[in-house]
Design a protein around this motif. Structure first.
Motif, PDB file in Angstrom:
ATOM      1  N   PHE A 149       0.838  -1.198   0.000  1.00 14.89           N
ATOM      2  CA  PHE A 149       0.000   0.000   0.000  1.00 14.89           C
ATOM      3  C   PHE A 149       0.873   1.247   0.000  1.00 14.89           C
ATOM      4  O   PHE A 149       1.767   1.396   0.835  1.00 14.89           O
ATOM      5  N   LEU A 150       0.596   2.120  -0.962  1.00 16.73           N
ATOM      6  CA  LEU A 150       1.315   3.377  -1.096  1.00 16.73           C
ATOM      7  C   LEU A 150       0.383   4.515  -0.695  1.00 16.73           C
ATOM      8  O   LEU A 150      -0.717   4.639  -1.235  1.00 16.73           O
ATOM      9  N   LEU A 230      -5.993   6.836  16.297  1.00 18.89           N
ATOM     10  CA  LEU A 230      -4.799   6.276  15.652  1.00 18.89           C
ATOM     11  C   LEU A 230      -4.152   7.288  14.718  1.00 18.89           C
ATOM     12  O   LEU A 230      -2.919   7.379  14.632  1.00 18.89           O
ATOM     13  N   SER A 231      -4.973   8.060  14.006  1.00 16.01           N
ATOM     14  CA  SER A 231      -4.418   9.037  13.068  1.00 16.01           C
ATOM     15  C   SER A 231      -3.655  10.139  13.784  1.00 16.01           C
ATOM     16  O   SER A 231      -2.778  10.776  13.194  1.00 16.01           O
ATOM     17  N   ARG A 232      -3.985  10.373  15.056  1.00 17.82           N
ATOM     18  CA  ARG A 232      -3.244  11.363  15.848  1.00 17.82           C
ATOM     19  C   ARG A 232      -2.006  10.752  16.497  1.00 17.82           C
ATOM     20  O   ARG A 232      -1.035  11.456  16.790  1.00 17.82           O
ATOM     21  N   MET A 233      -2.037   9.453  16.716  1.00 11.31           N
ATOM     22  CA  MET A 233      -0.909   8.787  17.375  1.00 11.31           C
ATOM     23  C   MET A 233       0.276   8.586  16.442  1.00 11.31           C
ATOM     24  O   MET A 233       1.432   8.552  16.888  1.00 11.31           O
ATOM     25  N   ASP A 237       2.155   6.813   8.014  1.00 13.38           N
ATOM     26  CA  ASP A 237       0.929   6.134   7.597  1.00 13.38           C
ATOM     27  C   ASP A 237       1.055   4.623   7.661  1.00 13.38           C
ATOM     28  O   ASP A 237       0.081   3.922   7.968  1.00 13.38           O
ATOM     29  N   LEU A 238       2.232   4.097   7.355  1.00 16.56           N
ATOM     30  CA  LEU A 238       2.409   2.638   7.379  1.00 16.56           C
ATOM     31  C   LEU A 238       2.428   2.108   8.811  1.00 16.56           C
ATOM     32  O   LEU A 238       1.929   1.013   9.067  1.00 16.56           O
ATOM     33  N   GLU A 239       2.971   2.881   9.744  1.00 19.39           N
ATOM     34  CA  GLU A 239       2.894   2.482  11.139  1.00 19.39           C
ATOM     35  C   GLU A 239       1.444   2.509  11.614  1.00 19.39           C
ATOM     36  O   GLU A 239       1.006   1.637  12.373  1.00 19.39           O
ATOM     37  N   GLN A 240       0.705   3.522  11.158  1.00 14.51           N
ATOM     38  CA  GLN A 240      -0.716   3.585  11.502  1.00 14.51           C
ATOM     39  C   GLN A 240      -1.463   2.384  10.929  1.00 14.51           C
ATOM     40  O   GLN A 240      -2.342   1.811  11.582  1.00 14.51           O
ATOM     41  N   LEU A 241      -1.128   1.981   9.701  1.00 15.73           N
ATOM     42  CA  LEU A 241      -1.771   0.819   9.098  1.00 15.73           C
ATOM     43  C   LEU A 241      -1.520  -0.432   9.926  1.00 15.73           C
ATOM     44  O   LEU A 241      -2.445  -1.225  10.160  1.00 15.73           O
TER      45      LEU A 241
END
Length: 272
Positions: A149-150, A230-233, A237-241
């Motif tokens: 995922f990009l 999660l989006s604030r943490m 983006d890949l770590e969030q995924l």
């Protein structure tokens, strides 16, 4: 019936979509695959006669092998995998047995082209919230476990897709996107043909969280809150995924196994 080296379709169905699902390997002949190009969800298609080349990739892992009927090709491939250090079993009845049980089958005609390493590549907008985490979870758990995922700037999604052979999703005017009141997660479940009661229930939660419809399910606001948290943490983006994969694993298992369970503070005090 499952044995030490075989697994039944119903037991395998309980494993698919979970975080600890085994690798699923389809070794049907090209002729058999051409007759029905669908796959058991989460499967990868490999050649039985090259197992000595690729089998080492599964050393130390659990793998389930299927061929058309669970006979010589699956049995031989699984035996080779065990030689190479994998915990390999065959699917009892093979692909035909799975199909006869009326279990979901992935429509591979909808898959984007694979890269040289056999992976599907997907691209979407950076800074994901709901759909752009839910869809990768769905793809990795039910479509392509090795999918890439990009996450890029919104204005560059289509161009990156064209230059890097990636399928754009969750942006306007592409195939993998919202349709009417349905979000991209809904569309993927339908197009890939992998609907189950649990996934459809989860889709309602995702739709409610993603399209500002908290009335669709009581749990939708909770999913939205967790997603925004999660989006604030995570800045990456890949770590969030990766963190979101665990979140959706939990919601999926709740949808599948725990919707009837309640919880309250137990009181064991002896009445006076």
């Amino acid at each position: 019936m499952s044995t030490f080296t075989t697994i039944s379709s119903d037991k395998l169905a309980r494993l698919i979509g979970t975080a600890n699902a085994p690798a699923l390997i389809d070794v049907r002949t090209d002729e058999d695959f051409a007759a029905d190009r669908r796959l058991i969800p989460g499967s990868i298609k490999l050649s039985h006669d090259k197992v000595q080349d690729w089998g080492g990739d599964f050393a130390g892992r659990r793998a389930i092998v299927s061929c058309l009927r669970g006979e010589k090709l699956a049995q031989g491939t699984a035996a080779w995998l065990r030689q190479l250090g994998a915990q390999a079993e065959t699917l009892d009845g093979g692909f035909e047995g799975w199909k006869a049980a009326k279990l979901p089958l992935l429509d591979t005609r909808k898959l984007p082209p694979r890269d040289a390493r056999g992976r599907t590549i997907w691209v979407t907008r950076a800074r994901p919230k709901v759909d752009r985490i839910a869809c990768p979870w769905l793809i990795r758990r039910f479509v392509d476990p090795d999918a890439v995922f990009l996450y890029v700037a919104p204005s560059e999604v289509v161009a990156v897709g064209e230059r890097f052979g990636a399928a754009p999703f969750d942006i306007e005017n592409v195939f993998w996107s919202h349709r009417g009141e349905r979000c991209t997660f809904d569309v993927m479940i339908e197009e890939f043909g992998i609907a189950t009661p649990a996934l459809l229930h989860l889709a309602t939660l995702v739709r409610g969280a993603d399209t500002a419809r908290p009335d669709l399910a009581p749990e939708a606001p909770g999913l939205l809150a967790a997603s925004l948290g999660l989006s604030r943490m995570y800045d990456d983006d890949l770590e969030q995924l990766e963190a979101g994969m665990t979140l959706y694993d939990a919601f999926y298992r709740w949808c599948r196994d725990a919707t009837a369970e309640t919880h309250n503070w137990p009181t064991n005090k002896v009445k006076a």
